[in-house]
Write an enzyme that holds these catalytic residues in place. Structure first.
Site, short mmCIF file in Angstrom:
data_model
loop_
_atom_site.label_atom_id
_atom_site.label_comp_id
_atom_site.label_asym_id
_atom_site.label_seq_id
_atom_site.Cartn_x
_atom_site.Cartn_y
_atom_site.Cartn_z
N ASP A 1 -3.33 -12.08 -4.29
CA ASP A 1 -2.46 -11.01 -3.86
C ASP A 1 -2.13 -11.32 -2.39
O ASP A 1 -2.83 -12.09 -1.76
CB ASP A 1 -3.22 -9.69 -3.99
CG ASP A 1 -2.57 -8.56 -3.24
OD1 ASP A 1 -1.41 -8.26 -3.55
OD2 ASP A 1 -3.22 -8.00 -2.35
N CYS B 1 -42.68 -13.15 -22.47
CA CYS B 1 -43.07 -11.78 -22.80
C CYS B 1 -41.97 -10.81 -22.40
O CYS B 1 -41.73 -9.82 -23.08
CB CYS B 1 -44.34 -11.37 -22.05
SG CYS B 1 -45.68 -12.50 -22.28
N ASP C 1 -6.75 -6.65 -3.32
CA ASP C 1 -7.39 -5.57 -2.59
C ASP C 1 -6.93 -4.18 -3.00
O ASP C 1 -7.65 -3.21 -2.86
CB ASP C 1 -7.10 -5.73 -1.09
CG ASP C 1 -5.63 -5.49 -0.78
OD1 ASP C 1 -4.79 -6.08 -1.47
OD2 ASP C 1 -5.32 -4.68 0.11
P1 ADP Z 1 0.88 -6.77 -2.26
O1 ADP Z 1 1.12 -6.79 -3.72
O2 ADP Z 1 1.29 -8.03 -1.57
O3 ADP Z 1 -0.50 -6.36 -1.89
P2 ADP Z 1 1.96 -4.09 -2.09
O4 ADP Z 1 2.22 -4.00 -3.56
O5 ADP Z 1 0.80 -3.34 -1.57
O6 ADP Z 1 1.85 -5.63 -1.64
O7 ADP Z 1 3.25 -3.63 -1.32
C1 ADP Z 1 4.50 -4.27 -1.49
C2 ADP Z 1 5.57 -3.59 -0.71
O8 ADP Z 1 5.84 -2.29 -1.24
C3 ADP Z 1 5.24 -3.32 0.73
O9 ADP Z 1 5.44 -4.44 1.56
C4 ADP Z 1 6.19 -2.18 1.06
O10 ADP Z 1 7.49 -2.69 1.31
C5 ADP Z 1 6.24 -1.39 -0.22
N1 ADP Z 1 5.34 -0.22 -0.19
C6 ADP Z 1 4.26 -0.05 -0.98
N2 ADP Z 1 3.64 1.11 -0.70
C7 ADP Z 1 4.34 1.68 0.31
C8 ADP Z 1 4.21 2.91 1.06
N3 ADP Z 1 3.20 3.77 0.84
N4 ADP Z 1 5.11 3.17 2.02
C9 ADP Z 1 6.11 2.31 2.24
N5 ADP Z 1 6.29 1.17 1.60
C10 ADP Z 1 5.42 0.83 0.62
MG MG Z 2 -2.61 -6.02 -1.54
#
Ligand code: ADP
Ligand code: MG
Length: 698
Positions: A398, A18, A595
């Site tokens: 990731d 139903c 994340d």
């Molecule tokens: P993942 O892909 O492993 O989660 P992210 O993409 O978050 O890693 O970050 C990769 C790298 O980029 C970091 O390890 C850092 O070197 C650089 N990075 C990203 N965002 C920032 C920020 N806001 N300030 C400084 N460095 C950053």
């Molecule tokens: Mg990450």
């Protein structure tokens, strides 16, 4: 005008067939977004005109009423219905016994006539609801339902002068309906007990006075008292010095968590001592409400098996009807056997063939699986996710925040000549003030003072690189990794790529770097190991971080070097996912688990996108099919286990139901089962499948 959203509870809804019918009929009547969940009895509708709903519903299942969810006080509907059904059963059983006694012996004809009247009484009292529903459906030319089958089977029996049989079948059928409705309600109750993590009332503290109010009445800013052993009713901030919280209902993690004044308390947590919490949200936005919403809506994305059953039922019933007609006619014509025998056998086949066991138990199985999983700290956003988790071939992770803790700590500040560590940290903190990246948070923490955000003029964040910004005073600051400083072509001391270094550039001059440390989650090791034990063919790592760091982390976790992709921009992650989706086109689920905000598109695109519930960005949680509440990547393995179990039980139910039906159809065809034995078979298998579904909750 926008269509308003409404949630109803369908009180008295006991037949899954139903439920399907009600949903499709509502759609035909213009309620195009109608969604009815048999397991929770919840009906979602988008419409401004609700006047027709109850008349449509009662035409399909008389006795069922839709009550707006917010108006439901106690579930009175089913109780009343059950009592009514019990009275009906009592009367009809008595009449049946009297009838059988009076008609079977060599009593005076008048008494025998009385016996037949009693049998008719039993038939009508127990069979009335069935006959009525069959007639209602017949008006829309719908004959593919159990009521129609039962009605023609019993009416046929009356025509061939098997009146005691017809009465017995209807009486047993209504007993079966009763047992089935009890079993369904019981399983609904066990599932909702599993999910009963939202308290109904809260203790509001005003000055020294404590009053108990409904949770819905709490306003942000209210002070709430939580007594020892009680669940926190709403998200808020701890006002007591410390608290010991059991978050197991939310995260599956049984170890208690200690927090101090000023930290966040989540609703659904159990406090070991008396604490005070200052509410920060209203009830409908609290963590438990959001969890329950996800779980309850999850069954609306139907699994393959549910879809199959719905389709199957559509073809199955007409098929059985044709089979019955053939059984009644062909042997009589070919073998010149007495018509009555084969007609009776055909009617037995009709009785046994009702597909209820499947239609009732399969949605329950999936709901139980989803409920069970949510108690383990894994939210599944659809029953279809359970299907996908049964066939995983590829898992892509990731790194930062997913396999590593993502809680960065500044471990070293190295200024270049003419600069002080304070200057380096100060400028970095100013640049990171608006960022939510874990790296940004660690720098702000190391700076330790509030940053004057009014100084920030222009600001741009480059995912996987860093940040560029300008201050009001006209200074330009760039912070980021080695790739970033190369991008802006700024000379710097050394290229550090084997640990996380954040370079700071002020007005195009490199002024120093900050070394930041992140740790691998202990659970990541288990996660990879358990996935390997499951014989998952491909486990990969996709990160925005540098090759050196990625290979070190991947190596420690046992991920093959050639499956590690580093220095990825968010769009690169998507490209790599696409490659894997292509490779597995002919089957095999591709899971991506991440994340960050930059992971959201990848999570959305994966066959099963997984997000981290605590550290994860809202965008990634929104996009995910599966949310791990406590950020423990190994929970993916728990989810796969539960999904496999759910699938197994669903398959068992299908096999059990179809198998037993097939046997009884064969027995009926060859005259080895009488009509009321057939009813027992039908009821029995339905109860069996419902009980089998409940095994999932253990
Ligand atoms: P993942 O892909 O492993 O989660 P992210 O993409 O978050 O890693 O970050 C990769 C790298 O980029 C970091 O390890 C850092 O070197 C650089 N990075 C990203 N965002 C920032 C920020 N806001 N300030 C400084 N460095 C950053
Ligand atoms: Mg990450």
């Amino acid at each position: 005008m926008a269509q308003e959203k409404h949630a109803f509870i369908l009180q008295g809804l006991s037949c899954a067939d139903c439920a399907l019918k009600i949903e499709s009929t509502l759609k035909q009547h213009g309620y195009s977004a109608a969604k009815l969940n048999f397991a929770t009895r919840r009906l979602h509708i988008r419409s401004n005109d609700l006047s027709n709903i109850n008349s449509i519903i009662s035409r399909i299942e008389p006795g069922t009423i839709a009550v707006l969810e917010k108006d439901v006080t106690e579930v009175t509907g089913p109780k009343n219905q059950e009592t009514q059904l019990l009275i009906r059963i009592g009367i009809s059983v008595t009449l049946l016994i009297i009838g059988v006694l009076l008609t079977s012996s060599s009593l005076p004809p008048l008494v025998i006539t009385g016996g037949y009247i009693a049998l008719f009484g039993a038939y009508i009292v127990s069979g009335f609801p069935v006959l009525r529903k069959a007639l209602f459906r017949l008006r829309t030319l719908d004959i593919a339902n159990e009521y129609f089958l039962m009605s023609i089977a019993t009416l046929g029996a009356i025509i061939i002068d098997e009146i005691p049989e017809a009465a017995a079948v209807m009486v047993f059928y209504s007993i079966g309906e009763f047992l089935q409705s009890r079993a369904v309600n019981k399983s609904r109750k066990s599932i909702s007990e599993l999910l009963d993590i939202r308290p109904d009332v809260a203790h509001l503290v005003i000055k020294e006075e404590i009053s108990t109010i409904p949770v819905e009445d709490i306003k942000p800013g209210d002070l709430i008292l939580v007594k020892p052993g009680e669940r926190v009713p709403i998200d808020g901030i701890l006002v007591s010095p410390t608290a010991n919280l059991d978050l197991s209902a939310l995260t599956g993690e049984s170890r208690p968590v200690s927090i101090v004044e000023g930290e966040t308390v989540f609703s659904g947590a159990v406090s070991s001592a008396s604490i005070k919490v200052k509410a920060t949200v209203v009830s409908s936005e609290s963590t438990v409400s959001r969890i329950l919403n996800v779980v309850e809506n999850a069954t609306q994305n139907k699994s393959e098996k549910e879809v199959f059953i719905t389709r199957f039922a559509r073809y199955y019933t007409p098929f059985v009807l044709i089979l019955a007609i053939m059984i009644a006619t062909i042997p009589t014509i070919l073998l010149v056997e007495p018509m009555e025998i084969w007609t009776y056998r055909a009617l037995v086949v009709l009785v046994i063939s009702c597909p209820c066991a499947l239609v009732v138990s399969i949605p329950l199985v999936y709901f139980a699986g989803i409920g069970k999983s949510s108690r383990n700290g894994v939210l599944l956003k659809g029953a279809n996710v359970i299907d996908s988790l049964n066939d995983v071939s590829t898992v892509l992770f990731d790194k930062t925040g997913t396999l590593t803790v993502g809680k960065f700590k500044v471990v070293m500040v190295v200024p270049s000549e003419n600069y002080t560590p304070q200057e380096v940290i100060f400028n970095a903190a100013l640049a990171e003030a608006h960022s939510n990246h874990p790296i940004a948070k660690s720098i702000l923490e190391a700076y330790g003072k509030p940053v004057d955000i009014s100084q920030v003029e222009e600001y741009e964040e480059f995912p996987a690189l860093g940040i560029k910004m300008k201050t009001k005073a006209g200074d330009s600051i760039v912070v980021g990794n080695d790739k970033m400083v190369h991008e802006i072509d700024c000379p710097h001391s050394a290229c550090i790529t084997d640990e996380t270094a954040v370079y700071v550039v002020l007005n195009d001059v490199y002024i120093g770097y900050i070394i930041i440390d992140d740790k691998i989650k202990p659970s990541s090791v288990d996660a990879i190991k358990n996935l390997k034990d499951k014989k998952i063919t491909y486990i990969g790592l996709l990160t925005g971080d540098t090759k050196n760091i990625a290979e070190r982390v991947g190596g420690e976790l046992g991920i093959e070097q050639e499956n590690i992709y580093a220095s990825l921009m968010p769009l690169n992650k998507l490209e790599i996912l696409e490659e894997h989706l292509h490779k597995t086109l002919d089957g095999g689920t591709v899971i991506f688990i991440g994340d960050g905000m930059n992971d959201a598109p990848v999570i959305a695109r994966a066959d099963v996108g997984v997000a981290m519930g605590a550290i994860g960005s809202d965008a990634s949680i929104e996009a995910a099919d599966l949310v791990i509440m406590d950020d423990n990547p190994d929970r993916l393995n728990d989810a796969i286990d539960i999904a496999e179990n759910t699938n197994k039980i669903a398959k068992q139910n299908i096999a059990l139901a179809l198998g037993i039906k097939a046997i009884f159809i064969a027995l009926g065809t060859f005259g080895l089962a009488s009509m009321w034995v057939a009813v027992f078979g039908d009821v029995g298998v339905t109860l069996l499948t419902i009980l089998n579904s409940l095994r999932l909750l253990r």
